[in-house]
Design a protein around this motif. Structure first.
Motif, PDB file in Angstrom:
ATOM      1  N   GLU A  66       0.845  -1.193   0.000  1.00 36.10           N
ATOM      2  CA  GLU A  66       0.000   0.000   0.000  1.00 36.10           C
ATOM      3  C   GLU A  66       0.882   1.244   0.000  1.00 36.10           C
ATOM      4  O   GLU A  66       1.892   1.249   0.704  1.00 36.10           O
ATOM      5  CB  GLU A  66      -0.896   0.013   1.251  1.00 36.10           C
ATOM      6  N   PRO A  67       0.573   2.287  -0.723  1.00 35.02           N
ATOM      7  CA  PRO A  67      -0.576   2.418  -1.623  1.00 35.02           C
ATOM      8  C   PRO A  67      -0.448   1.527  -2.868  1.00 35.02           C
ATOM      9  O   PRO A  67       0.661   1.299  -3.345  1.00 35.02           O
ATOM     10  CB  PRO A  67      -0.546   3.903  -2.019  1.00 35.02           C
ATOM     11  N   ALA A  68      -1.594   1.077  -3.349  1.00 33.84           N
ATOM     12  CA  ALA A  68      -1.629   0.099  -4.435  1.00 33.84           C
ATOM     13  C   ALA A  68      -1.110   0.654  -5.754  1.00 33.84           C
ATOM     14  O   ALA A  68      -0.749  -0.105  -6.647  1.00 33.84           O
ATOM     15  CB  ALA A  68      -3.053  -0.420  -4.608  1.00 33.84           C
ATOM     16  N   ASP A  69      -1.065   1.990  -5.877  1.00 33.04           N
ATOM     17  CA  ASP A  69      -0.619   2.557  -7.154  1.00 33.04           C
ATOM     18  C   ASP A  69       0.880   2.859  -7.188  1.00 33.04           C
ATOM     19  O   ASP A  69       1.380   3.440  -8.148  1.00 33.04           O
ATOM     20  CB  ASP A  69      -1.423   3.821  -7.485  1.00 33.04           C
ATOM     21  N   ARG A  70       1.620   2.464  -6.151  1.00 38.31           N
ATOM     22  CA  ARG A  70       3.079   2.683  -6.191  1.00 38.31           C
ATOM     23  C   ARG A  70       3.717   1.529  -6.971  1.00 38.31           C
ATOM     24  O   ARG A  70       3.712   0.386  -6.526  1.00 38.31           O
ATOM     25  CB  ARG A  70       3.669   2.760  -4.780  1.00 38.31           C
ATOM     26  N   GLU A  71       4.253   1.842  -8.118  1.00 38.51           N
ATOM     27  CA  GLU A  71       4.801   0.807  -9.008  1.00 38.51           C
ATOM     28  C   GLU A  71       6.269   0.565  -8.705  1.00 38.51           C
ATOM     29  O   GLU A  71       7.145   1.023  -9.418  1.00 38.51           O
ATOM     30  CB  GLU A  71       4.623   1.236 -10.473  1.00 38.51           C
TER      31      GLU A  71
ATOM     32  N   ARG B 299       7.191  -5.501  -7.807  1.00 36.38           N
ATOM     33  CA  ARG B 299       5.823  -5.585  -7.300  1.00 36.38           C
ATOM     34  C   ARG B 299       4.996  -6.657  -8.026  1.00 36.38           C
ATOM     35  O   ARG B 299       4.327  -7.470  -7.372  1.00 36.38           O
ATOM     36  CB  ARG B 299       5.132  -4.229  -7.458  1.00 36.38           C
ATOM     37  N   GLU B 300       5.076  -6.626  -9.356  1.00 38.16           N
ATOM     38  CA  GLU B 300       4.262  -7.555 -10.144  1.00 38.16           C
ATOM     39  C   GLU B 300       4.567  -9.002  -9.761  1.00 38.16           C
ATOM     40  O   GLU B 300       3.661  -9.812  -9.567  1.00 38.16           O
ATOM     41  CB  GLU B 300       4.588  -7.353 -11.632  1.00 38.16           C
TER      42      GLU B 300
END
Lengths: 370, 131
Positions: free
Chosen positions: A258-263, A267-268
């Motif tokens: 979290e946050p979910a939009d931190r690339e 991560r993938e």
């Protein structure tokens, strides 16, 4: 010839046993590893860790860059002076290195890298810069001394300049204060309170001698290893590497999903692994009888009777724990094992029980006596 | 430089042997061996009465760093072991040629003792290793 730290002459003068460690001529002990271990648990010890590399990450995009390349989120240390433990991952979610990042000033972060991975880390960091407005600088002009133990803060602040000493004494855990090229962080790798101090190379020897005269014991890399193991702290290259993820290395807590939009890089792969189910776990082991578990020893479920070659678990760090007077280890075993195990030691299978690290914290045993 | 007492005999595997003069010998590990191993944490000794051949692994000394086999220097029978080491393995580090002895053996053939290394020869081996 191996590299030498600015404290090399001090080690020689103290009659240290020197060994090659990641290309550096480093003290393994100054006579007795166990005595040095106990000095840190009972009083205060100092370590030359100048073989580790300091990398300064500066520029307008330093924060954004680190949020991309580190698995933990430096947004957690937006306050100046905070420190963060994190892994740096490859795209497969494997660990390139584990490190502490200090937020020293606006647009100025400092990372302390493992000695064995320094060149690889710097190459990776440079390769990730792309369009980020950021500079990554290897500060080989700096030395690092760690002072650890229940009296470490008291004794270190006697030796530091007054202004810095006062600021250092007020530091909360995992925070740092800086004055010029000297930074003092309330961090460490022993399970005890203390400081890690980064300073110009030329200041290291006088600082070391001043600490010695206040009664701080010189401690070698041998005791550093048993101290960190008792504290349940991973060692890069043994307990995790580029082919293992933080999720199977006891480091899931350091990955900020979290946050979910931190690339962030890796991560993938980690999300995929989580969805599939992580099949291996890192555990602590306490050997029930005499003997010492060593790195690489095979681990099997108790009563399973499988041959060593087929054993699904492995000790990733094992030693004798001086505080506990028995052998402890970190191991990677299948996630569904939750009971006793057996460890292959010198052609015998010896029983061990699973515990949750740390084994020792602030001088006290955290495991039940069997 | 490690201590190498002149009156003792030695093996290439860093055991020392003291001739007790009554058909028995005392065996321990050398100062060089204890220093290389570092702090000992366990010592595993044989049972008294055990028959052993020359070169048999009869004991184990384990340090923080590594485990190491101890070999019978000659054939014979284990006569006595140093029970103190069970609780105080550090005696081997502190006094390797004295309080830190490991075991005593009744020797089958006293002539076998002549095959052991003398102090000067052993000292040469240690010098090579410590360089």
């Amino acid at each position: 010839m191996a590299d030498r730290t600015p404290l090399h002459d001090e080690h020689v003068a103290l009659d240290a046993r020197l060994v090659d460690f990641a290309g550096w001529d480093m003290p393994i002990d100054y006579g007795s590893q166990i005595a040095e271990h106990k000095a840190v648990r009972d009083n205060a010890g100092m370590f030359d860790v100048s073989h580790m590399a300091v990398a300064d990450i500066t520029g307008d995009d330093a924060r954004a860059f680190l949020r991309r390349v580190m698995a933990n989120d430096v947004a957690r240390i937006d306050e100046i002076g905070r420190a963060l433990y994190t892994c740096m991952l490859n795209t497969r979610g494997g660990v390139i290195d584990d490190l502490i990042v200090y937020h020293l000033a606006e647009g100025h972060y400092r990372a302390v890298l493992n000695a064995a991975t320094t060149n690889k880390d710097l190459a990776w960091l440079h390769g990730q810069i792309g369009t980020y407005r950021v500079a990554v600088e290897h500060r080989s002009d700096l030395a690092i001394v760690a002072v650890q133990g229940p009296r470490a803060r008291e004794l270190t602040t006697k030796v530091l300049d007054t202004g810095l000493a006062e600021a250092a004494f007020r530091l909360k855990p995992f925070s740092a204060t800086t004055e010029g090229d000297v930074s003092v962080g309330r961090t460490g790798y022993t399970g005890e309170d203390g400081f890690e101090i980064v300073m110009p190379a030329g200041d290291a020897a006088p600082f070391w001698r001043a600490l010695k005269s206040t009664g701080v014991a010189p401690v070698g890399l041998g005791a550093r290893d048993t101290l960190r193991l008792e504290a349940g702290l991973n060692l890069y290259g043994q307990d995790m590497d580029e082919d293992t993820t933080p999720l199977e290395s006891g480091l899931a807590w350091t990955v900020a999903f979290e946050p979910a939009d931190r690339e962030f890089v890796g991560r993938e792969a980690l999300e995929y692994a989580r969805a599939e189910g992580v099949t291996m776990q890192r555990v602590g082991l306490v050997l029930e009888g005499r003997g010492v578990m060593r790195h690489g020893a095979k681990v099997r479920a108790a009563g399973s009777n499988v041959a060593a070659a087929a054993a699904a678990g492995e000790v990733t760090s094992g030693s004798y724990a001086p505080t506990l007077s028995r052998s402890i280890g970190l191991a990677r075993i299948p996630s569904d094992w939750d009971d006793g195990v057996e460890v292959a030691i010198r052609d015998k299978w010896l029983p061990a029980r699973l515990v949750t690290p740390p084994f020792v914290r602030n001088g006290k045993s955290r495991i039940d006596d069997a | 430089m490690s201590d190498v007492p002149k009156e003792l005999s030695y093996t290439k595997t860093h055991e020392w042997i003291g001739n007790d003069g009554d058909g028995t010998i005392t065996v321990g590990i050398t100062d060089h061996a204890q220093a290389s191993l570092g702090d000992l944490v366990f010592v595993e000794l044989p049972e008294a009465g055990k028959k052993v051949g020359a070169g048999d692994a009869v004991a184990v000394v384990e340090s923080v760093k590594a485990a190491s086999d101890i070999y019978a220097p000659v054939a014979g029978e284990v006569a006595e072991v140093n029970e103190q080491l069970e609780d105080a393995p550090e005696l081997v580090n502190e006094d390797p040629f004295g309080e830190g002895w490991l075991f005593k053996m009744q020797v089958d053939d006293a002539d076998a003792l002549d095959m052991l290394l003398d102090a000067d020869t052993y000292e040469g081996i240690v010098e090579d290793e410590e360089d």
